[in-house]
Design an enzyme around this catalytic site. Sequence first.
Site, PDB file in Angstrom:
ATOM      1  N   GLU A   1      19.509  -8.356 -58.203  1.00  0.00           N
ATOM      2  CA  GLU A   1      19.372  -9.646 -57.520  1.00  0.00           C
ATOM      3  C   GLU A   1      18.066  -9.694 -56.729  1.00  0.00           C
ATOM      4  O   GLU A   1      17.666  -8.727 -56.083  1.00  0.00           O
ATOM      5  CB  GLU A   1      20.562  -9.853 -56.574  1.00  0.00           C
TER       6      GLU A   1
ATOM      7  N   CYS B   1      20.951 -18.216 -52.382  1.00  0.00           N
ATOM      8  CA  CYS B   1      20.373 -17.264 -51.433  1.00  0.00           C
ATOM      9  C   CYS B   1      18.946 -16.902 -51.835  1.00  0.00           C
ATOM     10  O   CYS B   1      18.056 -16.813 -50.990  1.00  0.00           O
ATOM     11  CB  CYS B   1      21.230 -16.013 -51.364  1.00  0.00           C
ATOM     12  N   CYS B   2      18.722 -16.693 -53.152  1.00  0.00           N
ATOM     13  CA  CYS B   2      17.440 -16.127 -53.583  1.00  0.00           C
ATOM     14  C   CYS B   2      16.248 -17.052 -53.311  1.00  0.00           C
ATOM     15  O   CYS B   2      15.249 -16.604 -52.747  1.00  0.00           O
ATOM     16  CB  CYS B   2      17.510 -15.717 -55.041  1.00  0.00           C
TER      17      CYS B   2
ATOM     18  N   GLU C   1      28.237  -7.094 -58.046  1.00  0.00           N
ATOM     19  CA  GLU C   1      26.841  -7.088 -57.580  1.00  0.00           C
ATOM     20  C   GLU C   1      26.494  -5.773 -56.886  1.00  0.00           C
ATOM     21  O   GLU C   1      25.789  -5.749 -55.890  1.00  0.00           O
ATOM     22  CB  GLU C   1      26.589  -8.276 -56.635  1.00  0.00           C
TER      23      GLU C   1
ATOM     24  N   CYS D   1      17.488 -11.160 -54.027  1.00  0.00           N
ATOM     25  CA  CYS D   1      17.768 -10.884 -52.610  1.00  0.00           C
ATOM     26  C   CYS D   1      17.854  -9.386 -52.313  1.00  0.00           C
ATOM     27  O   CYS D   1      17.461  -8.949 -51.232  1.00  0.00           O
ATOM     28  CB  CYS D   1      19.080 -11.529 -52.179  1.00  0.00           C
TER      29      CYS D   1
HETATM   30 ZN   LIG Z   1      20.222 -13.902 -53.709  1.00  0.00          ZN
END
Ligand SMILES: [Zn+2]
Length: 597
Positions: free
Chosen positions: A295, A376-377, A279, A297
């Site tokens: 991502e 998380c997103c 990532e 996030c």
């Molecule tokens: Zn995320």
Amino acid sequence: MVDPVLPSSGVLSPLGLDAVRLSPGFWGDRVALNNDVTIAHCREWQEREGWIGNFRGERPRRGREFSDSEIYKLLEAMAWAGHPGLPELASTVARAQEGDGYLNTRWSGSRYTDLEWGHELYCYGHLLQAGVARLRAYGEDELTRVTIRAADHVCRRFMEGTQACGHPEIEMALVELYRATGTERYLEMARRFVERRGLPALGEIRFGRAYFQDDVPVREARVLRGHAVRALYLACGVVDVAVETGDEELLKAVESQWERTVARRTHLTGGMGSRHQDESFGDDFELPPDRAYNETCASIASIMLAHRLLLATGDVRYADLTERTLYNMLATGVALDGRSFFYANPLQVRVPAEPLDGVNHAAEGGLRSPWFDVSCCPNNIARTLASLPAYLAAAERDGVRIHHYTPSEIRGGDLAVRVETGYPWDGSVLVRVLADGAGRIGLRVPAWASDATLARGEDVRPVRPGYAYAEGPWRAGDELRLELPMRPRWTFPDRRVDALRGSAAVERGPLVYCAESVGDEPPLGDLTARVEPPAEHVVDGVVELEVPAAIGGADGDGWPYVPAPVHGGGTDVPLRLVPYHRWGNRGPATMRVWLPV
Ligand SMILES: [Zn+2]
């Protein structure tokens, strides 16, 4: 003041969430949907997946080692949105806190035995941000008391020593808690966490220490590197520490890292992070459209970083990147119904994804998913949209600057204005003064907007990218009209971006466009577009574009390498382009932003 980031100094200062009231429009609609639908959706899934049950002591414990942080992000969203469900959820969290302030549903009993991967301090970071949100939006309550106990525990445990967390996040949260409470040890703890990185503070891992920014001290780094979300969250904390301690050198270090990252490691959409494996950002100019990770996030973290740098310096380029990222990443991350989300955001999808009703166990892009094993997103989108007004305008010593245009009322200093606009579909922005007042009004002219004009009554003048200012005093009813040229434009990549050579993309205003193919619409795998002015069509209020293209023509299933370049062939078709943020809302699709030309 109610705002996620309240620095004690800087060229610009926040107005507070309540000073920017959104009306129906591009962002007003999204924030309303978020607060009405997405927050409840996230609450429901976290209950269903057992992540909330972990705080009630339900066993076996469920979710990943960092799932506590998702509840905290949701609590932050609830705090900004004034959601009535917050006290109950906060009480559930409070039940899991131990007597000395320690709070983690995964590591209780084996505390701090794996700082590289354990995420304990990372989770506190999100808890602290939720606590700060609650303190500012409501005042002291159970959540803020849990927060203070946890922060004090961290200071007792980590003030001395050399350790930091494998996932940065707590640094900016500690600074914000310092700002909200005045307790100086929180700032000192954040400063020490920042300065320890790269000495090193952590052990070796298989991805190498750059993965968690522990390869070199932050002052010596030249570019953002390693895991994109980690790098960007750390940079936010570094800016916060630099601003509060008056450390110009530290601030300059982040500014130059940001500059190089935007010049070499950022996708057209504002997305950051090319590599799926770790990532991470990847190397300079490693920006493949189909393998872009981007991502959601990381884009939120990029907005958070640019916002901090904008407040500190007033430099318009930070607002320009924020706009690109808001319209092409944040708006893309959530479906039009507010109930499904992208984790990865590639710029090309070759194969339509399989529809999925349940949990997505991977992070790959293709279709928005209602939930992920690592979610998380969705929660990050929820807290960001719930606090979106913070990013739209700011105060400066002698007036107000408006960075982003959406129907709204903005009050700051001695000024109250209403913004009326159909942006981003329409480039006309009317700013109407609501009451007699003083101070200058600064309107951002985006970097892409050549030939913009600003009118005050009969007086019309050309304005260049940057901030265009109009001086007070003002009478109620006075009007400013900013005209931003919304002609579609072709955009070409730097030739060092090997993966994009021979391609071009179309943008219009702040929006990146893409070709999308659903069902039996023309396939996108073999197409060549002609660089001619795109035609515009308005479909249900959305501006779609059309360019001439040839589709198909490549033949044979043999060895795909030949002794000379092959050009031509294919059938002429009009190629329809839609805003990138809207792709994937009509079911499984293929898509591409960069068009071979
Ligand atoms: Zn995320």
